[in-house]
Design a protein around this motif. Structure first.
Motif, PDB file in Angstrom:
ATOM      1  N   ALA A 224       0.857  -1.190   0.000  1.00 53.93           N
ATOM      2  CA  ALA A 224       0.000   0.000   0.000  1.00 53.93           C
ATOM      3  C   ALA A 224       0.892   1.238   0.000  1.00 53.93           C
ATOM      4  O   ALA A 224       1.873   1.303   0.736  1.00 53.93           O
ATOM      5  CB  ALA A 224      -0.904  -0.008   1.227  1.00 53.93           C
ATOM      6  N   GLU A 225       0.554   2.202  -0.844  1.00 50.30           N
ATOM      7  CA  GLU A 225       1.241   3.497  -0.817  1.00 50.30           C
ATOM      8  C   GLU A 225       0.839   4.227   0.468  1.00 50.30           C
ATOM      9  O   GLU A 225      -0.240   3.972   1.020  1.00 50.30           O
ATOM     10  CB  GLU A 225       0.841   4.341  -2.035  1.00 50.30           C
ATOM     11  CG  GLU A 225       1.065   3.680  -3.384  1.00 50.30           C
ATOM     12  CD  GLU A 225       2.533   3.577  -3.741  1.00 50.30           C
ATOM     13  OE1 GLU A 225       3.351   4.318  -3.157  1.00 50.30           O
ATOM     14  OE2 GLU A 225       2.870   2.725  -4.585  1.00 50.30           O
TER      15      GLU A 225
ATOM     16  N   HIS B 178      -0.471   7.005   1.136  1.00 46.43           N
ATOM     17  CA  HIS B 178      -1.759   7.707   1.135  1.00 46.43           C
ATOM     18  C   HIS B 178      -2.944   6.764   0.956  1.00 46.43           C
ATOM     19  O   HIS B 178      -4.098   7.204   1.003  1.00 46.43           O
ATOM     20  CB  HIS B 178      -1.777   8.750   0.007  1.00 46.43           C
ATOM     21  CG  HIS B 178      -1.708   8.108  -1.362  1.00 46.43           C
ATOM     22  ND1 HIS B 178      -0.503   7.728  -1.944  1.00 46.43           N
ATOM     23  CD2 HIS B 178      -2.673   7.739  -2.241  1.00 46.43           C
ATOM     24  CE1 HIS B 178      -0.749   7.176  -3.123  1.00 46.43           C
ATOM     25  NE2 HIS B 178      -2.050   7.170  -3.324  1.00 46.43           N
ATOM     26  N   GLU B 179      -2.680   5.480   0.684  1.00 49.50           N
ATOM     27  CA  GLU B 179      -3.768   4.559   0.355  1.00 49.50           C
ATOM     28  C   GLU B 179      -4.299   3.820   1.578  1.00 49.50           C
ATOM     29  O   GLU B 179      -3.539   3.426   2.462  1.00 49.50           O
ATOM     30  CB  GLU B 179      -3.282   3.481  -0.635  1.00 49.50           C
ATOM     31  CG  GLU B 179      -3.085   3.953  -2.057  1.00 49.50           C
ATOM     32  CD  GLU B 179      -2.589   2.827  -2.959  1.00 49.50           C
ATOM     33  OE1 GLU B 179      -3.008   2.807  -4.121  1.00 49.50           O
ATOM     34  OE2 GLU B 179      -1.771   1.989  -2.517  1.00 49.50           O
ATOM     35  N   THR B 180      -5.625   3.557   1.608  1.00 53.22           N
ATOM     36  CA  THR B 180      -6.174   2.574   2.538  1.00 53.22           C
ATOM     37  C   THR B 180      -5.840   1.183   1.971  1.00 53.22           C
ATOM     38  O   THR B 180      -5.433   1.046   0.809  1.00 53.22           O
ATOM     39  CB  THR B 180      -7.706   2.702   2.654  1.00 53.22           C
ATOM     40  OG1 THR B 180      -8.282   2.374   1.376  1.00 53.22           O
ATOM     41  CG2 THR B 180      -8.117   4.127   3.039  1.00 53.22           C
ATOM     42  N   TYR B 181      -6.055   0.149   2.797  1.00 53.35           N
ATOM     43  CA  TYR B 181      -5.828  -1.208   2.297  1.00 53.35           C
ATOM     44  C   TYR B 181      -6.757  -1.533   1.129  1.00 53.35           C
ATOM     45  O   TYR B 181      -6.360  -2.180   0.164  1.00 53.35           O
ATOM     46  CB  TYR B 181      -6.016  -2.222   3.424  1.00 53.35           C
ATOM     47  CG  TYR B 181      -4.896  -2.198   4.441  1.00 53.35           C
ATOM     48  CD1 TYR B 181      -3.595  -2.514   4.064  1.00 53.35           C
ATOM     49  CD2 TYR B 181      -5.139  -1.861   5.761  1.00 53.35           C
ATOM     50  CE1 TYR B 181      -2.558  -2.500   4.986  1.00 53.35           C
ATOM     51  CE2 TYR B 181      -4.112  -1.838   6.695  1.00 53.35           C
ATOM     52  CZ  TYR B 181      -2.815  -2.160   6.302  1.00 53.35           C
ATOM     53  OH  TYR B 181      -1.805  -2.132   7.219  1.00 53.35           O
TER      54      TYR B 181
ATOM     55  N   GLN C 203      -8.048   0.567  -1.056  1.00 54.68           N
ATOM     56  CA  GLN C 203      -7.578   1.274  -2.252  1.00 54.68           C
ATOM     57  C   GLN C 203      -6.370   0.568  -2.868  1.00 54.68           C
ATOM     58  O   GLN C 203      -6.255   0.418  -4.086  1.00 54.68           O
ATOM     59  CB  GLN C 203      -7.216   2.720  -1.900  1.00 54.68           C
ATOM     60  CG  GLN C 203      -8.436   3.587  -1.602  1.00 54.68           C
ATOM     61  CD  GLN C 203      -8.080   4.929  -0.967  1.00 54.68           C
ATOM     62  OE1 GLN C 203      -7.021   5.079  -0.359  1.00 54.68           O
ATOM     63  NE2 GLN C 203      -8.983   5.890  -1.112  1.00 54.68           N
ATOM     64  N   ALA C 204      -5.449   0.129  -1.997  1.00 57.59           N
ATOM     65  CA  ALA C 204      -4.266  -0.587  -2.498  1.00 57.59           C
ATOM     66  C   ALA C 204      -4.681  -1.888  -3.171  1.00 57.59           C
ATOM     67  O   ALA C 204      -4.140  -2.265  -4.220  1.00 57.59           O
ATOM     68  CB  ALA C 204      -3.302  -0.866  -1.352  1.00 57.59           C
TER      69      ALA C 204
ATOM     70  N   GLN D 184      -7.516  -2.588  -4.673  1.00 60.72           N
ATOM     71  CA  GLN D 184      -8.110  -2.286  -5.988  1.00 60.72           C
ATOM     72  C   GLN D 184      -7.014  -1.990  -7.015  1.00 60.72           C
ATOM     73  O   GLN D 184      -7.033  -2.517  -8.132  1.00 60.72           O
ATOM     74  CB  GLN D 184      -9.061  -1.078  -5.855  1.00 60.72           C
ATOM     75  CG  GLN D 184      -9.871  -0.765  -7.076  1.00 60.72           C
ATOM     76  CD  GLN D 184     -11.012  -1.769  -7.303  1.00 60.72           C
ATOM     77  OE1 GLN D 184     -10.807  -2.854  -7.844  1.00 60.72           O
ATOM     78  NE2 GLN D 184     -12.206  -1.398  -6.865  1.00 60.72           N
ATOM     79  N   ARG D 185      -6.037  -1.173  -6.641  1.00 64.31           N
ATOM     80  CA  ARG D 185      -4.973  -0.817  -7.589  1.00 64.31           C
ATOM     81  C   ARG D 185      -4.151  -2.049  -7.983  1.00 64.31           C
ATOM     82  O   ARG D 185      -3.856  -2.272  -9.166  1.00 64.31           O
ATOM     83  CB  ARG D 185      -4.072   0.263  -6.979  1.00 64.31           C
ATOM     84  CG  ARG D 185      -2.938   0.696  -7.907  1.00 64.31           C
ATOM     85  CD  ARG D 185      -2.014   1.722  -7.275  1.00 64.31           C
ATOM     86  NE  ARG D 185      -1.625   1.402  -5.909  1.00 64.31           N
ATOM     87  CZ  ARG D 185      -0.766   0.428  -5.584  1.00 64.31           C
ATOM     88  NH1 ARG D 185      -0.209  -0.312  -6.526  1.00 64.31           N
ATOM     89  NH2 ARG D 185      -0.468   0.207  -4.316  1.00 64.31           N
TER      90      ARG D 185
END
Lengths: 182, 182
Positions: free
Chosen positions: B80-81, B83-86, B88-89, B91-92
């Motif tokens: 995870a970056e 700034h990302e939630t888990y 969001q990470a 999904q990416r």
């Protein structure tokens, strides 16, 4: 299956008594190059035990884990001595950690963990037909033993009380092997 | 539950770009002292995805793992970056590694691995209701994708073709969650 990349160079970056960190310079078949770090294996061979005191229960241990600085639920485990087979190591660890010996030991297979970064693996052994036995171990304090119904493993994992990936994977291997046996 | 030992001292023994090796000097409640080594966490937060293209199948990936120098079957995963939630990470990573996005993402919980030696953990995310999407990723070569019936996971593990502990544990979490849902 795709071919493995060529290892162009291996460097030892850092080491301690227990760990060695290596960098591997790789070239993939499409020409892409990458440098990946990994923890080098020290030849340490380890076993993890799924010990069944009866066909419906498994023995879990709770012990301090310094990586996460808390008491962690898992399975009995340990390293094999150079002269030991995996089954011999499993029997010794079972006696030392749990105070039981097994009349039936079955090799279920090998588990890797984070194989992109670690060279380590462990052998999973199913232990059955248990009876009391004793050998002094090298634990700093006795382990807490928990006798869990096999049917409750999923709930324990779902509640986050059992989160050690190797232990969960070893229990899954044992459940699958038991299902195939029946 | 037993109390955790007191950490008397922490030393940085060695480090590389990716890893830091620490020694922890511990005193257990019974007075026993030990020095344990561990890999320090770098704050790296990671996700592992159980992606279901339909309710009966899961997507496995096969990629080169430098720790064991071979192609290894596992699950889509990544970091995870900051700034990302888990979610969001997840999904990416799903879009980058698999070329799919999920309309339904569910956090199944956290997995540790070898918590006696490692500080790392990963969040397991169930991904459902998938549709094609595209983002360029950072993989050196495209991953092989395998669509596996959920009913065959046990056999694949039993044959030793799927041996990555985190992936097996994540699949077990997903199977347990799906069984609870039904």
């Amino acid at each position: 299956m795709r071919s493995c990349p060529t290892i162009l160079k291996t460097e030892l970056l850092a080491e301690s008594g227990y760990f060695q960190i290596e960098a591997l310079h790789l070239q993939f078949s499409n020409g892409q190059q990458r440098v990946y770090e990994r923890l080098r294996g020290t030849g340490y061979r380890s076993v993890m035990l799924v010990a069944l005191p009866d066909p419906e229960h498994v023995l879990l241990v709770r012990e301090y884990a310094v990586g996460v600085e808390s008491q962690v639920l898992g399975l009995p485990k340990g390293g094999a001595e150079p002269h030991e087979t995996y089954l011999q190591a499993a029997q010794r660890e079972l006696i030392e950690e749990v105070g039981l010996r097994a009349d039936r030991l079955t090799e279920l297979g090998e588990l890797t963990l984070a194989p992109g970064h670690l060279c380590h693996s462990c052998q999973v052994i199913l232990a059955e037909q248990l009876s009391p036995s004793y050998l002094p171990g090298d634990e700093p304090e006795p382990l807490d033993l928990i006798r869990l119904p096999l049917s409750q493993i999923g709930d324990l994992v779902g509640r986050g009380e059992l989160h050690e990936a190797r232990a969960i994977a070893a229990l899954f291997m044992a459940l699958s092997a038991l299902a195939r046996r029946n």
